[in-house]
Scaffold this active site. Structure first.
Site, PDB file in Angstrom:
ATOM      1  N   GLU A 129     -24.283  37.005   3.542  1.00  0.00           N
ATOM      2  CA  GLU A 129     -24.882  37.998   2.982  1.00  0.00           C
ATOM      3  C   GLU A 129     -24.920  37.976   1.418  1.00  0.00           C
ATOM      4  O   GLU A 129     -24.062  37.047   1.159  1.00  0.00           O
ATOM      5  CB  GLU A 129     -24.321  39.412   3.330  1.00  0.00           C
ATOM      6  CG  GLU A 129     -24.092  39.632   4.895  1.00  0.00           C
ATOM      7  CD  GLU A 129     -23.783  41.105   5.284  1.00  0.00           C
ATOM      8  OE1 GLU A 129     -23.208  41.574   4.562  1.00  0.00           O
ATOM      9  OE2 GLU A 129     -23.451  41.103   6.677  1.00  0.00           O
ATOM     10  N   SER A 134     -18.784  33.076   0.723  1.00  0.00           N
ATOM     11  CA  SER A 134     -17.430  32.430   1.027  1.00  0.00           C
ATOM     12  C   SER A 134     -16.658  33.416   1.702  1.00  0.00           C
ATOM     13  O   SER A 134     -15.936  33.238   2.541  1.00  0.00           O
ATOM     14  CB  SER A 134     -17.114  31.849  -0.144  1.00  0.00           C
ATOM     15  OG  SER A 134     -17.993  30.664  -0.787  1.00  0.00           O
ATOM     16  N   GLY A 244     -20.444  22.220  11.383  1.00  0.00           N
ATOM     17  CA  GLY A 244     -21.710  22.528  10.632  1.00  0.00           C
ATOM     18  C   GLY A 244     -21.386  21.697   9.406  1.00  0.00           C
ATOM     19  O   GLY A 244     -22.255  21.121   8.682  1.00  0.00           O
ATOM     20  N   GLY A 341     -35.337   5.323 -14.708  1.00  0.00           N
ATOM     21  CA  GLY A 341     -35.528   5.698 -16.104  1.00  0.00           C
ATOM     22  C   GLY A 341     -36.550   7.082 -16.246  1.00  0.00           C
ATOM     23  O   GLY A 341     -36.692   8.020 -15.465  1.00  0.00           O
ATOM     24  N   GLU A 365     -22.898  26.200   3.598  1.00  0.00           N
ATOM     25  CA  GLU A 365     -21.648  25.757   4.508  1.00  0.00           C
ATOM     26  C   GLU A 365     -20.449  25.759   3.826  1.00  0.00           C
ATOM     27  O   GLU A 365     -19.439  25.052   4.277  1.00  0.00           O
ATOM     28  CB  GLU A 365     -21.973  24.457   5.276  1.00  0.00           C
ATOM     29  CG  GLU A 365     -23.254  24.521   6.016  1.00  0.00           C
ATOM     30  CD  GLU A 365     -23.370  25.264   7.177  1.00  0.00           C
ATOM     31  OE1 GLU A 365     -22.342  25.853   7.434  1.00  0.00           O
ATOM     32  OE2 GLU A 365     -24.273  25.105   8.095  1.00  0.00           O
ATOM     33  N   THR A 367     -18.945  26.729  -0.311  1.00  0.00           N
ATOM     34  CA  THR A 367     -19.207  25.609  -1.620  1.00  0.00           C
ATOM     35  C   THR A 367     -18.063  24.566  -1.567  1.00  0.00           C
ATOM     36  O   THR A 367     -17.001  24.743  -0.814  1.00  0.00           O
ATOM     37  CB  THR A 367     -18.866  26.593  -2.862  1.00  0.00           C
ATOM     38  OG1 THR A 367     -17.465  27.152  -2.670  1.00  0.00           O
ATOM     39  CG2 THR A 367     -19.950  27.784  -2.707  1.00  0.00           C
TER      40      THR A 367
END
Length: 391
Positions: A129, A134, A244, A341, A365, A367
């Protein structure tokens, strides 16, 4: 060039070859246009499903492939080499099935898994949400549970892959005001009344992987759609995230492999001062470091997967794999742009897309800052419990 793999069985080797054939035929020819136009590859997921590649780690009795997790992850890596959005989609779909398979009743597995694993349906995973990324325990989406066991869901989930395109949503919602112990898990059909979706997020990468908010406006869910016990949602979510994270690690490794292949090919063909630029030590050493990073990433996710397959604890190793592989993807894709480059900064080559796609792997999934927290807690707890050594 094809990755050299050591696979546990001849069937596993055949699966890798099948994946490569499908990738060459169905993924590679379409990736550039689909990413440019932000077109979700729904037909591609159907193709993968019909080939059995969406259900590899799950039981055969419900339509799965009953393959070891180390094989499933190498399939995801092969898909990511061709098309990162598809690989992420396969990982997410597998994640949606995990709670039903691991925590569902026999009746729920028999009722839900055949459709989930059959190849024609696609799942979304509704956990995050806006104010609970986390910090899962702070989620606000609520599920009011009636006496008959049915539930009414209200709230909003954010950053949801396959939003508005999935056929069902494995959803976590608060059933009690007891922090992490007050969360439960539900499987919500996409045609449920009151289910709505926000506009797709305007992301810097993975354009073909639609991500949006999912809105629950008094969505009614039948009693048999609560997975696990009431209040078991946090346990289910964390267990699913361990698996996951390995899916993301494998996908990030595939993306890095693709960037390495592009850089090495370019360095062998582009000539300056009468010789290939790869013959200059500065670029040769850069490519060597890229190869080392990709090889290390692959080794870490395979180690964690083999622990999982052996029935051993793998949470710490999953966090290590996710950290190592996604940091490697970011570094290798950045270096690929450098090797090309000025050409690497243009859309004439996919190097710039690889770089944009790599960044989010360090975020979703969990940080990479969260991964470091998970790893350090495991290490310090193991020392306290006498499993490690201070020497």
């Amino acid at each position: 060039m094809p990755v050299e793999r050591i696979l546990p069985t001849a069937d596993a080797a055949d699966l890798i070859e099948l994946t490569r054939e499908i990738a060459a035929r169905e993924l590679t020819p379409h990736v550039d246009e689909a990413e440019r136009t932000a077109t979700p590859p729904r037909d591609t997921f159907r193709t993968l499903g019909r080939a059995g590649l969406l259900s590899l780690p799950y039981p055969e009795e419900f339509g799965g492939g009953a393959q070891p997790y180390e094989v499933c992850l190498q399939v995801i890596e092969e898909l990511a080499i061709a098309w990162m959005s598809v690989a992420i989609g396969v990982s997410v779909h597998s994640l949606t099935a995990y709670p039903v398979d691991r925590f569902g009743t026999d009746d729920q597995r028999a009722a839900l898994l055949p459709d989930i694993l059959g190849g024609e349906t696609l799942g979304g995973y509704c956990l995050s949400e806006r104010e609970a990324g986390s910090d899962i325990a702070s989620m606000r989406t609520r599920a009011a549970v009636a006496d008959d066991g049915s539930a009414t869901l209200s709230g909003t989930k954010s950053w949801i892959s396959h939003a508005a395109h999935a056929d069902y949503y494995t959803t976590f919602a608060r059933t009690d005001d007891t922090g992490g112990k007050g969360i439960s898990c539900f499987v919500v059909p996409a045609d449920a009344e009151g289910l709505g979706f926000g506009a797709p997020e305007r992301k810097m990468g993975l354009a073909a992987d639609p991500v949006a908010e999912v809105h629950f406006d008094k969505v009614m869910v039948a009693p048999d759609r609560m997975i696990g016990e009431r209040g078991q949602g946090m346990q289910i979510a964390l267990a699913a995230l361990d698996a996951g994270r390995l899916g993301i690690a494998a996908a990030a490794t595939g993306l890095a492999q693709s960037a390495l292949d592009l850089a090495a090919s370019y360095a062998s063909q582009r000539r300056q001062f009468g010789q290939p630029i790869g013959s200059f030590e500065g670029l040769a050493f850069l490519i060597a470091d890229m190869e080392a990073a990709v090889t290390s990433a692959r080794a870490t996710y395979l180690h964690a997967a083999r622990l999982k397959d052996a029935g051993r604890a793998f949470s710490k190793q999953a966090a290590v794999a996710k950290l190592v592989a996604t940091d490697a993807a970011m570094r290798v894709t950045t270096d690929a742009v450098q090797v090309l480059g000025g050409a690497g900064y243009t859309q004439d080559f996919p190097a710039e897309r690889f770089l944009r796609e790599a960044k989010v792997t360090q975020i979703f999934e969990g940080t990479n800052q969260i991964q470091r927290l998970v790893i350090s807690r495991h290490v310090l707890r193991e020392l306290t419990e006498g499993k490690g050594s201070a020497r």
